[in-house]
Design an enzyme around this catalytic site. Sequence first.
Site, PDB file in Angstrom:
ATOM      1  N   LEU A  97       0.877  -1.350   0.174  1.00  0.00           N
ATOM      2  CA  LEU A  97       0.327   0.274   0.170  1.00  0.00           C
ATOM      3  C   LEU A  97       0.686   1.301  -0.246  1.00  0.00           C
ATOM      4  O   LEU A  97       2.266   1.401   0.696  1.00  0.00           O
ATOM      5  CB  LEU A  97      -0.847   0.006   1.039  1.00  0.00           C
ATOM      6  CG  LEU A  97      -1.854  -1.384   1.173  1.00  0.00           C
ATOM      7  CD1 LEU A  97      -2.874  -0.734   2.323  1.00  0.00           C
ATOM      8  CD2 LEU A  97      -2.491  -1.012   0.023  1.00  0.00           C
ATOM      9  N   GLY A 142       1.221  -5.194   1.521  1.00  0.00           N
ATOM     10  CA  GLY A 142      -0.242  -4.872   0.294  1.00  0.00           C
ATOM     11  C   GLY A 142       0.361  -5.842  -0.895  1.00  0.00           C
ATOM     12  O   GLY A 142       0.060  -7.142  -1.324  1.00  0.00           O
ATOM     13  N   ASN A 164       4.958  -7.774   6.716  1.00  0.00           N
ATOM     14  CA  ASN A 164       5.843  -6.778   7.307  1.00  0.00           C
ATOM     15  C   ASN A 164       4.420  -6.348   8.113  1.00  0.00           C
ATOM     16  O   ASN A 164       5.460  -4.455   8.399  1.00  0.00           O
ATOM     17  CB  ASN A 164       6.906  -6.033   6.041  1.00  0.00           C
ATOM     18  CG  ASN A 164       6.093  -5.490   5.893  1.00  0.00           C
ATOM     19  OD1 ASN A 164       6.087  -5.509   5.153  1.00  0.00           O
ATOM     20  ND2 ASN A 164       7.255  -4.188   5.688  1.00  0.00           N
ATOM     21  N   GLU A 165       3.843  -5.935   8.363  1.00  0.00           N
ATOM     22  CA  GLU A 165       3.472  -4.598   8.322  1.00  0.00           C
ATOM     23  C   GLU A 165       3.686  -3.802  10.191  1.00  0.00           C
ATOM     24  O   GLU A 165       3.175  -2.900  10.073  1.00  0.00           O
ATOM     25  CB  GLU A 165       1.528  -5.341   8.619  1.00  0.00           C
ATOM     26  CG  GLU A 165       1.060  -4.935   7.378  1.00  0.00           C
ATOM     27  CD  GLU A 165       1.078  -6.291   6.202  1.00  0.00           C
ATOM     28  OE1 GLU A 165       1.576  -7.560   6.493  1.00  0.00           O
ATOM     29  OE2 GLU A 165       0.085  -5.797   4.567  1.00  0.00           O
TER      30      GLU A 165
HETATM   31  C1  LIG Z   1      -7.956  -3.278  12.079  1.00  0.00           C
HETATM   32  C2  LIG Z   1      -6.312  -2.059  11.720  1.00  0.00           C
HETATM   33  C3  LIG Z   1      -6.091  -2.541  10.161  1.00  0.00           C
HETATM   34  C4  LIG Z   1      -5.266  -1.740   9.787  1.00  0.00           C
HETATM   35  C5  LIG Z   1      -4.994  -2.189   8.910  1.00  0.00           C
HETATM   36  C6  LIG Z   1      -3.346  -2.102   7.821  1.00  0.00           C
HETATM   37  C7  LIG Z   1      -3.289  -3.442   6.997  1.00  0.00           C
HETATM   38  C8  LIG Z   1      -2.245  -2.722   6.086  1.00  0.00           C
HETATM   39  C9  LIG Z   1      -1.822  -3.470   4.922  1.00  0.00           C
HETATM   40  C10 LIG Z   1      -1.147  -3.438   3.957  1.00  0.00           C
HETATM   41  C11 LIG Z   1       0.097  -2.132   3.648  1.00  0.00           C
HETATM   42  C12 LIG Z   1       1.429  -1.886   3.268  1.00  0.00           C
HETATM   43  O1  LIG Z   1       1.180  -2.454   2.318  1.00  0.00           O
HETATM   44  S1  LIG Z   1       2.145  -0.925   3.800  1.00  0.00           S
HETATM   45  C13 LIG Z   1       3.364  -0.999   2.719  1.00  0.00           C
HETATM   46  C14 LIG Z   1       4.283  -1.879   3.658  1.00  0.00           C
HETATM   47  N1  LIG Z   1       5.385  -1.500   2.219  1.00  0.00           N
HETATM   48  C15 LIG Z   1       6.501  -1.856   3.154  1.00  0.00           C
HETATM   49  O2  LIG Z   1       6.519  -1.401   3.874  1.00  0.00           O
HETATM   50  C16 LIG Z   1       7.797  -1.416   1.524  1.00  0.00           C
HETATM   51  C17 LIG Z   1       8.558  -0.111   1.451  1.00  0.00           C
HETATM   52  N2  LIG Z   1       9.516  -0.175   0.774  1.00  0.00           N
HETATM   53  C18 LIG Z   1      11.009  -0.749   0.969  1.00  0.00           C
HETATM   54  O3  LIG Z   1      10.808  -1.511   1.609  1.00  0.00           O
HETATM   55  C19 LIG Z   1      11.180  -0.466  -0.137  1.00  0.00           C
HETATM   56  O4  LIG Z   1      10.983   0.349  -1.159  1.00  0.00           O
HETATM   57  C20 LIG Z   1      11.588  -1.361  -0.797  1.00  0.00           C
HETATM   58  C21 LIG Z   1      11.922  -2.787  -0.822  1.00  0.00           C
HETATM   59  C22 LIG Z   1      10.627  -1.487  -1.913  1.00  0.00           C
HETATM   60  C23 LIG Z   1      11.887  -1.393  -2.469  1.00  0.00           C
HETATM   61  O5  LIG Z   1      13.614  -0.499  -1.942  1.00  0.00           O
HETATM   62  P1  LIG Z   1      14.131  -0.126  -3.528  1.00  0.00           P
HETATM   63  O6  LIG Z   1      15.726   0.272  -2.866  1.00  0.00           O
HETATM   64  O7  LIG Z   1      14.377  -0.540  -4.398  1.00  0.00           O
HETATM   65  O8  LIG Z   1      12.956   1.246  -3.708  1.00  0.00           O
HETATM   66  P2  LIG Z   1      13.527   2.166  -2.915  1.00  0.00           P
HETATM   67  O9  LIG Z   1      13.014   2.151  -1.170  1.00  0.00           O
HETATM   68  O10 LIG Z   1      14.365   3.650  -2.338  1.00  0.00           O
HETATM   69  O11 LIG Z   1      11.706   2.881  -2.807  1.00  0.00           O
HETATM   70  C24 LIG Z   1      11.600   3.697  -4.559  1.00  0.00           C
HETATM   71  C25 LIG Z   1      10.698   5.199  -3.880  1.00  0.00           C
HETATM   72  O12 LIG Z   1       9.341   4.662  -3.653  1.00  0.00           O
HETATM   73  C26 LIG Z   1       8.860   4.831  -2.884  1.00  0.00           C
HETATM   74  N3  LIG Z   1       8.470   4.005  -1.578  1.00  0.00           N
HETATM   75  C27 LIG Z   1       8.833   2.271  -1.272  1.00  0.00           C
HETATM   76  N4  LIG Z   1       8.067   1.573  -0.849  1.00  0.00           N
HETATM   77  C28 LIG Z   1       6.462   2.822  -0.684  1.00  0.00           C
HETATM   78  C29 LIG Z   1       5.263   2.596   0.081  1.00  0.00           C
HETATM   79  N5  LIG Z   1       4.888   1.632  -0.023  1.00  0.00           N
HETATM   80  N6  LIG Z   1       4.582   3.587  -0.155  1.00  0.00           N
HETATM   81  C30 LIG Z   1       4.812   5.057  -0.786  1.00  0.00           C
HETATM   82  N7  LIG Z   1       5.878   4.944  -0.893  1.00  0.00           N
HETATM   83  C31 LIG Z   1       7.087   4.101  -1.089  1.00  0.00           C
HETATM   84  C32 LIG Z   1      10.382   5.297  -1.756  1.00  0.00           C
HETATM   85  O13 LIG Z   1       9.833   6.532  -0.833  1.00  0.00           O
HETATM   86  C33 LIG Z   1      10.992   5.817  -2.439  1.00  0.00           C
HETATM   87  O14 LIG Z   1      10.677   7.861  -2.918  1.00  0.00           O
HETATM   88  P3  LIG Z   1      11.674   8.397  -3.160  1.00  0.00           P
HETATM   89  O15 LIG Z   1      12.662   7.897  -4.478  1.00  0.00           O
HETATM   90  O16 LIG Z   1      10.688   9.343  -3.001  1.00  0.00           O
HETATM   91  O17 LIG Z   1      13.052   8.209  -2.232  1.00  0.00           O
END
Ligand SMILES: CCCCCCCC/C=C\CC(=O)SCCNC(=O)CCNC(=O)[C@H](O)C(C)(C)COP(=O)(O)OP(=O)(O)OC[C@H]1O[C@@H](n2cnc3c(N)ncnc32)[C@H](O)[C@@H]1OP(=O)(O)O
Length: 581
Positions: A97, A142, A164-165
């Site tokens: 997400l 997500g 990994n939430e």
């Molecule tokens: C009852 C209560 C209910 C509550 C329910 C909640 C349920 C939630 C369900 C799902 C939750 C989610 O999905 S939350 C998202 C979780 N995602 C992560 O933790 C992943 C985060 N990202 C990373 O670890 C890395 O980006 C990567 C391993 C995926 C890739 O690494 P890489 O080095 O290749 O790329 P960058 O880290 O440089 O990323 C590029 C660029 O994208 C931005 N980014 C990455 N992931 C996200 C994200 N999930 N959302 C928004 N933006 C994201 C990152 O910041 C970089 O941006 P910039 O270039 O601007 O720095």
Amino acid sequence: MFLRNVMRKIASQKSLNGLAIKKNYFGTTSSLLDDFSINANEKTGVSVITMSKTPANSLNLEFIQELSMAIQKLNMEKSCRGIILTSSLPSIFSAGLDILEMYQPEPDRLEKFWTEFQEIWLALYSSPKTVMSAINGHSPAGGCIIALATDYRIMKPKFTIGLNETMLGIVAPFWAEDSMKAVIGQRRSEYSLQLGKLYTAEEALQINLIDEISDNPLQACEDEMMNWLKLPDHARTLTKFQNRGHIIEKMKKGRKEDLEKFVKFIPREGIQMALGTYLDNLKSRKKKQLKTCVSDVELIVRKIKYNLEDYTKTTFFYLGAQDGILAENLINSGCKKVIVTEHKKSNEEHLNEIQNRFREKFLRFTRFPNSRIIEEYKLDGLEEKNWHTQPKVAVILTLLTNDRSKLSLNSYLLRKQFPFNFGRTPIFLLTDNTESKVILMNETNLQTEKRIPSRALSYMFLYDRTLLAEIPRLKPSQKYTKLIKIQPKSDLVDLLYDEDKFKEAEVFLKHFFNKPYERVIPKIEKICPNLGSELIDMNITMLDRVKDLDFRIIGEIFRLVASNDNYSRNIIRVLSSRHEF
Ligand SMILES: CCCCCCCC/C=C\CC(=O)SCCNC(=O)CCNC(=O)[C@H](O)C(C)(C)COP(=O)(O)OP(=O)(O)OC[C@H]1O[C@@H](n2cnc3c(N)ncnc32)[C@H](O)[C@@H]1OP(=O)(O)O
């Protein structure tokens, strides 16, 4: 009851088809936002959905809405029998997400966002089609939920996947948890969810979170899909619903409550703080990475940039360890092409990404030499005239290792397999350790190699303090034509980093040093002993074939001395009034 509904749904698909899907269903279509494309194969009945939302395929409201709609349409399209989800990004399947949707959210949008996420999950999890995910990059949270909603998962090695939430201080929804349990079992699921475990593809395979590993997950999915499609659709679909029915029913029943919880839970102060910290870490992790990389290569990039006019028509061959940053900088600086040979998997992601972005300007080979390239450059390459001002080919050789076998390989490549007459080829040697330099000298014995005349080693950048300490002992004076030692964090380097000061220095230099170097240096030494010893210290006395390029560096030193030392300032005044060298 659920099965009956499904049967009815399948039976009624025929009538919905015409309404739901555009006439030109086969072929490739793009989403409105261009965040994904669908390639529908008429022969196989398989549609490949390729997500391409840069930078991370993170799922924001609009992306989910469009994707969800496309999946729902495919679900109703009779001629579609299978769906494969994949990504065009080189290292990310989906980053889950979009965290920004949950960080400091606007209530209405937050509600829509979660509703749509529930919707897309349902569309995938209860799809009557065979749905597979070709996970060709990281797939956390997500991203993993989406993959878990498909029937079969094939993943590229090394990347990570998992729910990994908890790492973000949030909780995976119950329906995602249920789908995980159904795949990897209760115990493993509980353990993984509580710890917010991200598994490498290899680990994920061991716990059955994915079904296969492949270097080409899309192709592997397409192959596997053919096995699944051998079976009659109705039997396979009903079996799927028999297995998943209870989870789908539970989700539908608890959907409203789940939404209420989500919109209440996410805006809480503690959650917001945790999300904010996670976001900060995500951004600063990147900055940190960049910072370390850039500092390593910045010097050489600058050096080339300042003489860009000399290098715009140059193709750089880049041998040895690299992270891609220099290649990227060179292309951005206007060089013609960068050809890298890198077989280490560790930098693959970045190199692939550069390849995607720059296409024609960036070529990457895992093996060297490549005969086509060599032929091309042998013919095109090296005219005698202007070699140092407009080289067509330059070599960057990186030795950032103590591994003797790799060094030998590099030196071997350099000596035996590089096809050019090195006499006209600038070589930039990047090294950060003394041993590599010694080995390079001993093993390749560049200067005595007949094919490599004395001025081969055009520029040598050594950017490690320990190495600099070793230099005097190496007595390189006989070995190099030009040796430029640039000590990181020295005053000189500080100046090199400062654009304005550098410009100033250039002006200064044009004024004072527009003369052949050989004539300049003895005079400098005579008039300014301090400067002379500084230059000797920096081995600049060895730059005996240096043309204007290196005057800039000398100018910097001059400026440095001048600004710190009254004596030198006087000398410069005298020099400028005399106007001669
Ligand atoms: C009852 C209560 C209910 C509550 C329910 C909640 C349920 C939630 C369900 C799902 C939750 C989610 O999905 S939350 C998202 C979780 N995602 C992560 O933790 C992943 C985060 N990202 C990373 O670890 C890395 O980006 C990567 C391993 C995926 C890739 O690494 P890489 O080095 O290749 O790329 P960058 O880290 O440089 O990323 C590029 C660029 O994208 C931005 N980014 C990455 N992931 C996200 C994200 N999930 N959302 C928004 N933006 C994201 C990152 O910041 C970089 O941006 P910039 O270039 O601007 O720095």
